[in-house]
Design a protein around this motif. Structure first.
Motif, PDB file in Angstrom:
ATOM      1  N   LEU A 132       0.814  -1.214   0.000  1.00  0.00           N
ATOM      2  CA  LEU A 132       0.000   0.000   0.000  1.00  0.00           C
ATOM      3  C   LEU A 132       0.851   1.270   0.000  1.00  0.00           C
ATOM      4  O   LEU A 132       0.414   2.307  -0.513  1.00  0.00           O
ATOM      5  N   ARG A 133       2.059   1.213   0.548  1.00  0.00           N
ATOM      6  CA  ARG A 133       2.944   2.378   0.539  1.00  0.00           C
ATOM      7  C   ARG A 133       3.270   2.836  -0.870  1.00  0.00           C
ATOM      8  O   ARG A 133       3.449   4.016  -1.123  1.00  0.00           O
ATOM      9  N   ARG A 134       3.325   1.873  -1.801  1.00  0.00           N
ATOM     10  CA  ARG A 134       3.596   2.225  -3.203  1.00  0.00           C
ATOM     11  C   ARG A 134       2.508   3.121  -3.771  1.00  0.00           C
ATOM     12  O   ARG A 134       2.744   3.863  -4.708  1.00  0.00           O
ATOM     13  N   PHE A 135       1.313   3.041  -3.214  1.00  0.00           N
ATOM     14  CA  PHE A 135       0.173   3.824  -3.688  1.00  0.00           C
ATOM     15  C   PHE A 135      -0.149   4.994  -2.764  1.00  0.00           C
ATOM     16  O   PHE A 135      -1.108   5.717  -2.999  1.00  0.00           O
ATOM     17  N   GLY A 136       0.618   5.135  -1.693  1.00  0.00           N
ATOM     18  CA  GLY A 136       0.291   6.141  -0.688  1.00  0.00           C
ATOM     19  C   GLY A 136      -1.062   5.830  -0.069  1.00  0.00           C
ATOM     20  O   GLY A 136      -1.804   6.736   0.288  1.00  0.00           O
ATOM     21  N   GLY A 137      -1.357   4.540   0.051  1.00  0.00           N
ATOM     22  CA  GLY A 137      -2.691   4.116   0.451  1.00  0.00           C
ATOM     23  C   GLY A 137      -2.829   3.740   1.910  1.00  0.00           C
ATOM     24  O   GLY A 137      -1.896   3.848   2.708  1.00  0.00           O
ATOM     25  N   SER A 138      -4.008   3.287   2.215  1.00  0.00           N
ATOM     26  CA  SER A 138      -4.337   2.819   3.558  1.00  0.00           C
ATOM     27  C   SER A 138      -5.258   1.613   3.410  1.00  0.00           C
ATOM     28  O   SER A 138      -5.591   1.208   2.301  1.00  0.00           O
ATOM     29  N   ARG A 139      -5.667   1.077   4.518  1.00  0.00           N
ATOM     30  CA  ARG A 139      -6.518  -0.115   4.473  1.00  0.00           C
ATOM     31  C   ARG A 139      -7.513  -0.093   5.612  1.00  0.00           C
ATOM     32  O   ARG A 139      -7.286   0.518   6.644  1.00  0.00           O
ATOM     33  N   ARG A 140      -8.600  -0.803   5.369  1.00  0.00           N
ATOM     34  CA  ARG A 140      -9.550  -1.124   6.431  1.00  0.00           C
ATOM     35  C   ARG A 140      -9.528  -2.637   6.538  1.00  0.00           C
ATOM     36  O   ARG A 140      -9.661  -3.340   5.537  1.00  0.00           O
ATOM     37  N   THR A 141      -9.338  -3.139   7.744  1.00  0.00           N
ATOM     38  CA  THR A 141      -9.189  -4.573   7.959  1.00  0.00           C
ATOM     39  C   THR A 141     -10.276  -5.064   8.904  1.00  0.00           C
ATOM     40  O   THR A 141     -10.522  -4.445   9.937  1.00  0.00           O
ATOM     41  N   GLN A 142     -10.906  -6.187   8.524  1.00  0.00           N
ATOM     42  CA  GLN A 142     -11.923  -6.786   9.379  1.00  0.00           C
ATOM     43  C   GLN A 142     -11.585  -8.260   9.592  1.00  0.00           C
ATOM     44  O   GLN A 142     -11.232  -8.961   8.636  1.00  0.00           O
ATOM     45  N   LEU A 143     -11.703  -8.692  10.820  1.00  0.00           N
ATOM     46  CA  LEU A 143     -11.504 -10.093  11.169  1.00  0.00           C
ATOM     47  C   LEU A 143     -12.780 -10.853  10.832  1.00  0.00           C
ATOM     48  O   LEU A 143     -13.868 -10.458  11.237  1.00  0.00           O
ATOM     49  N   LEU A 144     -12.652 -11.938  10.081  1.00  0.00           N
ATOM     50  CA  LEU A 144     -13.813 -12.715   9.656  1.00  0.00           C
ATOM     51  C   LEU A 144     -14.012 -13.995  10.452  1.00  0.00           C
ATOM     52  O   LEU A 144     -15.076 -14.601  10.390  1.00  0.00           O
ATOM     53  N   THR A 145     -12.982 -14.452  11.149  1.00  0.00           N
ATOM     54  CA  THR A 145     -13.043 -15.719  11.870  1.00  0.00           C
ATOM     55  C   THR A 145     -12.931 -15.485  13.376  1.00  0.00           C
ATOM     56  O   THR A 145     -12.215 -14.588  13.812  1.00  0.00           O
ATOM     57  N   PRO A 146     -13.593 -16.320  14.165  1.00  0.00           N
ATOM     58  CA  PRO A 146     -13.331 -16.277  15.603  1.00  0.00           C
ATOM     59  C   PRO A 146     -11.902 -16.770  15.840  1.00  0.00           C
ATOM     60  O   PRO A 146     -11.433 -17.678  15.162  1.00  0.00           O
ATOM     61  N   LEU A 147     -11.214 -16.171  16.792  1.00  0.00           N
ATOM     62  CA  LEU A 147      -9.837 -16.579  17.094  1.00  0.00           C
ATOM     63  C   LEU A 147      -9.821 -17.646  18.174  1.00  0.00           C
ATOM     64  O   LEU A 147     -10.555 -17.556  19.157  1.00  0.00           O
ATOM     65  N   SER A 148      -8.963 -18.626  17.982  1.00  0.00           N
ATOM     66  CA  SER A 148      -8.733 -19.591  19.060  1.00  0.00           C
ATOM     67  C   SER A 148      -7.977 -18.861  20.162  1.00  0.00           C
ATOM     68  O   SER A 148      -7.341 -17.829  19.930  1.00  0.00           O
ATOM     69  N   MET A 149      -8.033 -19.395  21.358  1.00  0.00           N
ATOM     70  CA  MET A 149      -7.329 -18.768  22.472  1.00  0.00           C
ATOM     71  C   MET A 149      -5.826 -18.733  22.208  1.00  0.00           C
ATOM     72  O   MET A 149      -5.155 -17.763  22.543  1.00  0.00           O
ATOM     73  N   ALA A 150      -5.282 -19.772  21.583  1.00  0.00           N
ATOM     74  CA  ALA A 150      -3.845 -19.809  21.274  1.00  0.00           C
ATOM     75  C   ALA A 150      -3.473 -18.694  20.292  1.00  0.00           C
ATOM     76  O   ALA A 150      -2.458 -18.024  20.460  1.00  0.00           O
TER      77      ALA A 150
END
Length: 181
Positions: A132-150
Motif C-alpha cells: 500500500l505504501r507504493r500507492f500512498g494508500g491505507s486499508r480497512r481490515t476486518q476479522l472474519l473468523t473467531p480466534l482460538s485462544m492460542a
C-alpha cells in the motif's frame, strides 16, 4: 480443548445456517460462529476434546470447507482500490507466504485466509502495508473468523512484546470461561 478447526461455508450467515453449524456443539465440542460483515462466506471455529474425532464432526457438514487447523481470515479493503490486484499477487501469487491458504478478491475487498501457526498475522499485515505504501494508500481490515485462544494469545504476545503471554496463562482459559465477554 485439544483440537481446533475452522470451517467455511460459502453462504452468507443466516438463522438456518447458524442453527446447522451450532448443532455441532455436543459431546464437549464448542462452536463459535463469526459475527462480521455480510459476505457470501460464513466462518466458524470448532474446538473439541481429545475423545472426539474432528473428522467425525466434519462429516456432519460435508458441504463446508474444513481446515485442518484454526485459521485467521481477514477482509482487507485497500484505498485506493487500484492496489487490490497488487495485494492479491503479493499474498496469493507465487511468492506468497507459506501459511496463506487462500487469497481471493471479492468486490472491493481481498479475503486472506492463513494459518497463524505457520505465518504470523504481523507478517501478513506488513506485506499489505508495504504494498500500500507504493500507492500512498491505507486499508480497512476486518476479522472474519473467531480466534482460538492460542491465536489470540500469540497476537497479544507479539503486539505487547510480552512473550510470556500464552493461552495457558490466560485467566479465562484457566477458569473454563474462554468465551465470556
Amino acid at each position: 480443548m485439544d483440537w481446533a478447526r475452522t470451517l467455511r461455508i460459502d453462504a452468507p450467515p443466516g438463522t438456518a445456517l447458524r442453527d446447522r453449524v451450532g448443532a455441532l456443539a455436543r459431546d464437549g465440542v464448542r462452536v463459535r460462529i463469526a459475527d462480521g460483515p455480510v459476505l457470501p462466506r460464513t466462518y466458524a471455529l470448532v474446538e473439541g476434546p481429545q475423545g472426539v474425532d474432528p473428522a467425525e464432526v466434519a462429516q456432519r457438514i460435508p458441504d463446508a470447507r474444513w481446515y485442518d487447523a484454526a485459521i485467521i481470515a481477514l477482509a482487507i479493503e485497500p484505498l485506493p482500490a487500484d492496489a487490490l490486484p497488487h495485494l492479491a499477487q503479493a499474498l496469493g501469487g507465487s511468492g506468497a507466504p507459506a501459511g496463506v491458504c487462500e487469497c481471493t478478491a471479492l468486490g472491493s475487498q481481498l479475503i486472506v485466509e492463513f494459518r497463524p501457526d505457520v505465518t504470523h498475522a504481523e507478517l501478513i499485515l506488513r506485506i499489505i502495508d508495504v504494498e500500500l505504501r507504493r500507492f500512498g494508500g491505507s486499508r480497512r481490515t476486518q476479522l472474519l473468523t473467531p480466534l482460538s485462544m492460542a491465536a489470540a494469545a500469540a497476537i497479544a504476545a507479539g503486539g505487547l512484546q510480552a512473550p510470556e503471554i500464552a493461552s495457558d496463562r490466560i485467566l479465562e482459559t484457566l477458569l473454563g470461561l474462554e468465551h465470556v465477554e
